[in-house]
Every structure is written in structure tokens, then in C-alpha cells.
Write an enzyme that holds these catalytic residues in place. Structure first.
Site, PDB file in Angstrom:
ATOM      1  N   GLU A 173       8.548   2.386   6.917  1.00 23.62           N
ATOM      2  CA  GLU A 173       7.932   3.700   7.154  1.00 23.62           C
ATOM      3  C   GLU A 173       7.905   4.533   5.877  1.00 23.62           C
ATOM      4  O   GLU A 173       8.404   5.662   5.815  1.00 23.62           O
ATOM      5  CB  GLU A 173       8.661   4.424   8.297  1.00 23.62           C
ATOM      6  CG  GLU A 173       8.498   3.683   9.617  1.00 23.62           C
ATOM      7  CD  GLU A 173       9.083   4.405  10.831  1.00 23.62           C
ATOM      8  OE1 GLU A 173       9.917   5.313  10.658  1.00 23.62           O
ATOM      9  OE2 GLU A 173       8.693   4.057  11.966  1.00 23.62           O
ATOM     10  N   GLU A 362       7.241  -2.621  15.069  1.00 25.42           N
ATOM     11  CA  GLU A 362       8.130  -1.790  15.904  1.00 25.42           C
ATOM     12  C   GLU A 362       7.310  -1.171  17.020  1.00 25.42           C
ATOM     13  O   GLU A 362       6.238  -0.622  16.772  1.00 25.42           O
ATOM     14  CB  GLU A 362       8.766  -0.639  15.105  1.00 25.42           C
ATOM     15  CG  GLU A 362       9.892  -1.043  14.210  1.00 25.42           C
ATOM     16  CD  GLU A 362      10.582   0.140  13.559  1.00 25.42           C
ATOM     17  OE1 GLU A 362      10.682   1.206  14.200  1.00 25.42           O
ATOM     18  OE2 GLU A 362      11.015  -0.014  12.410  1.00 25.42           O
TER      19      GLU A 362
HETATM   20  C1  BG6 Z   1      11.515   4.044  13.421  1.00 21.18           C
HETATM   21  C2  BG6 Z   1      12.541   3.418  12.498  1.00 21.18           C
HETATM   22  O1  BG6 Z   1      11.210   5.310  12.935  1.00 21.18           O
HETATM   23  O2  BG6 Z   1      11.873   4.351  14.723  1.00 21.18           O
HETATM   24  C3  BG6 Z   1      13.716   2.780  13.202  1.00 21.18           C
HETATM   25  O3  BG6 Z   1      11.950   2.497  11.625  1.00 21.18           O
HETATM   26  C4  BG6 Z   1      14.119   3.641  14.374  1.00 21.18           C
HETATM   27  O4  BG6 Z   1      14.747   2.596  12.269  1.00 21.18           O
HETATM   28  C5  BG6 Z   1      12.952   3.708  15.353  1.00 21.18           C
HETATM   29  O5  BG6 Z   1      15.281   3.223  15.004  1.00 21.18           O
HETATM   30  C6  BG6 Z   1      13.242   4.462  16.626  1.00 21.18           C
HETATM   31  O6  BG6 Z   1      13.761   5.721  16.348  1.00 21.18           O
HETATM   32  P1  BG6 Z   1      15.140   6.195  16.998  1.00 21.18           P
HETATM   33  O7  BG6 Z   1      15.445   7.484  16.367  1.00 21.18           O
HETATM   34  O8  BG6 Z   1      14.898   6.269  18.451  1.00 21.18           O
HETATM   35  O9  BG6 Z   1      16.131   5.146  16.634  1.00 21.18           O
END
Ligand code: BG6
Length: 464
Positions: A173, A362
Site C-alpha cells: 500500500e 488483500e
Molecule cells: C491493509 C494492510 O491496509 O489492511 C493490512 O495492508 C491490514 O496490513 C489490512 O491488516 C486490514 O486492516 P486492519 O486495520 O483491519 O488490520
């Protein structure tokens, strides 16, 4: 006709070192910036390590329990697993002359375990962390020297794992440094735009230089960038809102534009001029930037809106970005708005813009899970979220978008990035640990485990 995902489509999950490994001081590992954020990205207080408890210190103890976890991933049918290498395991202070052999050996063991089950590793070089020594002694990415330290690290891991790892990503990101400068580029939170964009420039040059190194050292490998896919809609069809949305989307697309096209896009000239930003960009930098990525990877959780109307501009915050809520969309318990169709829109937009293969690295739903009296976890909400998003991925494939694979975020429960919570769970596999670090760390299959297994086995034809 039942729509199938293509043969060879890679299915799996994604994790990050500092959210799963624990073992924060094991085998010569140095302090990383993530070790100093005990409360997560949204509360980026730099901890005094002596005093503070950090849930990440043990996380889910993947460092020691990875054989069991990889076995469970294999049982679901994973063909790919996205991990990140903790840079501070390999170069503990960041500027070390030689790598730490014990750190390199850990990832060798991990890759061997994946090879047993034919799970292809996808490796992020830097997932929201860097050796803290580089921040303390050099000012993080604000210093041009960090480019060389990163290149040294990347070349070391390319050489070491070139026969084992074919999918690489540079910075997780990368577009988030604007909003989380300590996490992204090792600058203090109060840093101004001038300093942040200069640090980002160094990171973009570093990204291009390691893309080149990867092409030299791992010729049959593929290296991509990684963007937070932050699709923003105009709140209304007022032309002023449409223009605002275009500009806000360019704030993050800018990163992809440089990484995929090899130069700064024209629109940034005006942006820099109007924000009094003057960057030091050398002729060598311009030449380095020309080495472009092989594929576009991105995360996708939610969408939001923007408006030019000051009265209506009431933003709420996701984990990092602030956006105006969309009145047409539901939200998760953490207020992230759920928008499966937006994923199809985004995939089409990215493919139209770059004409490079995509990889969703993701996607997932963070939710509180409840154990029933018999110990089972019936996470139908997670199944529904993932089902609806994967249906849209399938539609985008029908639209003609080339996509290599999908790794859901947190296939096993892990520490959340924004607030360092365990209670925000993403996994198909439950981990017994709470926000205070209590629990046995025992792993348990949730209902979504068998659901995802069937999706993979059926090449997506089981999706509804
Ligand atoms: C993304 C990141 O922004 O979102 C991850 O690359 C992160 O590292 C994921 O865990 C989800 O966000 P969160 O805050 O729910 O863990």
C-alpha cells in the site's frame, strides 16, 4: 452456463510479518518501526520498548507455528500464500554490511514448508515496516541513502530465494504514506507535504531499482507494486463532485502511474506547484523510474465518496483513509462500507488504465467471531462478504480483465494493522488469543474454512 475461474488462477491468502510472526527479538532480529507501534497505525505513538506491551511481540506466533498453519492452508487447497519478509530480520539495523544468516534461514524453512504442499510464495519486501535504525540514524525514507539500503536488502533476498520465489511485491500500500507517514516512510506524523513527497519519491525510485534487480536476478520471476485500492465515488452527479472524485482518485493512482508507466504523470506538476512542493529528482532517478512493474496488485476492502460541497463533506475514517459515507452501502462493525460491485469497477478501471495483469492481494471482512457452546464458529457474514466479492471478480474476468490470482486477507486470524487488535478477525482459521494477549494460541477451523476449500476445489463454480 456456470462461470469458472480460469485454470492456473492462483488461490490463497495473505499475511504480513509483523501481524503474524511474533518473535520480535528472535535470532538477531532488529527493531522495526512496527515494533514501536503497540497501538497500531491509527495511534502511531512510538513506544518506549521497555515499558509497553505490544500484542505484535508474540502476534499469533507464526514464527514457530508456521508448519501447522501451512498444513491448514494446504488443506484448504491454497496454491499461493502471500507473506512479507521482515527487513529487520535480514538487516537488523538497516545499514549492516552483512545480512543476518539466522533471519535468512527462517524464510528458507518457511519456503521449504510451502514447497511440501506446492504452495507458491508471494513475497512483499516491505509491509508497513522498516528497520528502526534507518529512522533513527538516517531519517527513514527522507534520506536518499535509504534507497541503497533497501536495494541491498532486496538483492540479498532475490539472490537467496531466486529458485524458490517467483512472485514479488515491493511496498505494501505504497499510496498510504500520505496518510500514515511513520508507517509508510519512517517520517514523524506531523511531517509536511514537501517532506512526505520527497520521501515518497525516494521510495518510488527504490521500487523501480529493485524491479530492475529482480528482472536481472530472477529472470523468470514477476514483480509488482501494491496499492490500497481506494476507489472513491462522487457523492452526487454534480460536475464539481465528479471533478473532486477524479482529483482524489489521482492522489492514490499517482503511485500506480509512476510504477506502471515509468514517469511522473502530467497532472502532478500542477499539484506540486499549487502545494509549494519542489522535489529533488535527478536525471539518474528519471532513468531508474523507467523500469516498470510486471503486474498491478492491490488491496480492496471498501469504497467511499467525496464531495466538493463543504457542508456535506463529513468524513469517517477506515483504517487509514477518511471518506464520506455512501448512503447506498452497508458497513462492517468497524464502519468499513461493503461494496462488492466496486471491486468489479475498480478492476476494470485499473486494467483499462495500465493494461497489465492484476492480482488481488488483500480482501476480507474484519469481524468479531463468536464461539458456540460446541466450540464451532459460524461466520456466515464472512462467507457472504467473500462470496459477493468473488462473484464480482468472476464478472470482471468475463469483462476481459486479466487477473492472476486472489489472496484473501488474514486467512488465519492475526493482529489488525490499524489498532493492533486481535478481536477484529479475518480468518478461516480461528486463533485463541485476545486483545490483552490471553489465550492458548490454539488454531481452529471456522465454517468459512470448508466454504473456501470448496470455492477453490470447484474453481469458483460453487459461488452463488
Ligand atoms: C491493509 C494492510 O491496509 O489492511 C493490512 O495492508 C491490514 O496490513 C489490512 O491488516 C486490514 O486492516 P486492519 O486495520 O483491519 O488490520
Amino acid at each position: 452456463m456456470t462461470k469458472r475461474f480460469p485454470e492456473g488462477f492462483l488461490w490463497g491468502g495473505a499475511v504480513a510479518a509483523n501481524q503474524v510472526e511474533g518473535a520480535w527479538q528472535a535470532d538477531g532480529k532488529g527493531l522495526s518501526t512496527a515494533d514501536l507501534q503497540p497501538s497500531g497505525i491509527m495511534a502511531p505513538r512510538v513506544a518506549q520498548r521497555q515499558d509497553d506491551f505490544s500484542i505484535r511481540d508474540v502476534a499469533i506466533d507464526f514464527y514457530h507455528r508456521y508448519p501447522e498453519d501451512i498444513k491448514l492452508f494446504a488443506e484448504m487447497g491454497f496454491t499461493v500464500l502471500r507473506i512479507s519478509i521482515a527487513w529487520s530480520r535480514i538487516f537488523p539495523a538497516g545499514d549492516d554490511a552483512k545480512p543476518n544468516e539466522a533471519g535468512l534461514a527462517f524464510y528458507d524453512r518457511l519456503f521449504s514448508e510451502m514447497e511440501k504442499y506446492n504452495i507458491a510464495p508471494m513475497v512483499t519486501l516491505s509491509h508497513y515496516e522498516m528497520p528502526f535504525g534507518l529512522v533513527e540514524n538516517y531519517g527513514g525514507w527522507g534520506n536518499r541513502k535509504t534507497i541503497e539500503f533497501f536495494e541491498r536488502y532486496a538483492r540479498t533476498v532475490f539472490e537467496r530465494y531466486k529458485d524458490r520465489v517467483k512472485y514479488w511485491l515491493t511496498f505494501n500500500e505504497i499510496n498510504m504514506s500520505l496518510h500514515a507517514p511513520f508507517t509508510g516512510v519512517g517520517l514523524s506524523e506531523g511531517s509536511g507535504k514537501q517532506a512526505i513527497y520527497q520521501a515518497i519519491h525516494h521510495q518510488l525510485v527504490a521500487s523501480a531499482r529493485v524491479v530492475k534487480a529482480c528482472h536481472e536476478i530472477v529472470p523468470e520471476g514477476k514483480i509488482g507494486n501494491m496499492l490500497l485500492g481506494g476507489l472513491l465515488y462522487p457523492l452526487s452527479c454534480q460536475p464539481a463532485d465528479v471533478l473532486e472524485a477524479m482529483q482524489k482518485n489521482r492522489e492514490w493512482l499517482f503511485f500506480g502511474d509512476v510504477q506502471a508507466r515509468g514517469h511522473y504523470p502530467a497532472y502532478m506538476k500542477r499539484f506540486f506547484r499549487e502545494h509549494d512542493i519542489t522535489l529533488e529528482i535527478t536525471e539518474q532517478d528519471k532513468c531508474d523510474l523507467r523500469e516498470t512493474i510486471d503486474y498491478i496488485s492491490f488491496s480492496y476492502y471498501m469504497t467511499g465518496c467525496v464531495t466538493a460541497d463543504k457542508e456535506l463533506d463529513k468524513r469517517t475514517r477506515g483504517n487509514i483513509l477518511s471518506m464520506v459515507p455512501n448512503p447506498h452501502l452497508p458497513a462492517s462493525e468497524w464502519g468499513w462500507q461493503i461494496d462488492p460491485l466496486g471491486l468489479r469497477v475498480l478492476m476494470n478501471q485499473l486494467y483499462d488504465r495500465y493494461e497489465k495483469p492484476l492480482f488481488i492481494v488483500e480482501n476480507g471482512l474484519g469481524a468479531r467471531d463468536k464461539q458456540e457452546a460446541d466450540g464451532s464458529i459460524n461466520d456466515d457474514y464472512r462467507i457472504a462478504y467473500l462470496n459477493d466479492h468473488l462473484v464480482q471478480v468472476r464478472e470482471a474476468i468475463e469483462d476481459g480483465v486479466e487477473i492472476w490470482g486472489y489472496t484473501s486477507w488474514g486467512p488465519i486470524d492475526l493482529v489488525s494493522a490499524s489498532k493492533a487488535e486481535m478481536s477484529k478477525r479475518y480468518g478461516f482459521i480461528y486463533v485463541d488469543r485476545d486483545d490483552n494477549g490471553n489465550g492458548t494460541l490454539e488454531r481452529k477451523r471456522k465454517k468459512s474454512f470448508t466454504w473456501y476449500q470448496e470455492v477453490i476445489r470447484s474453481h469458483g463454480t460453487s459461488l452463488e
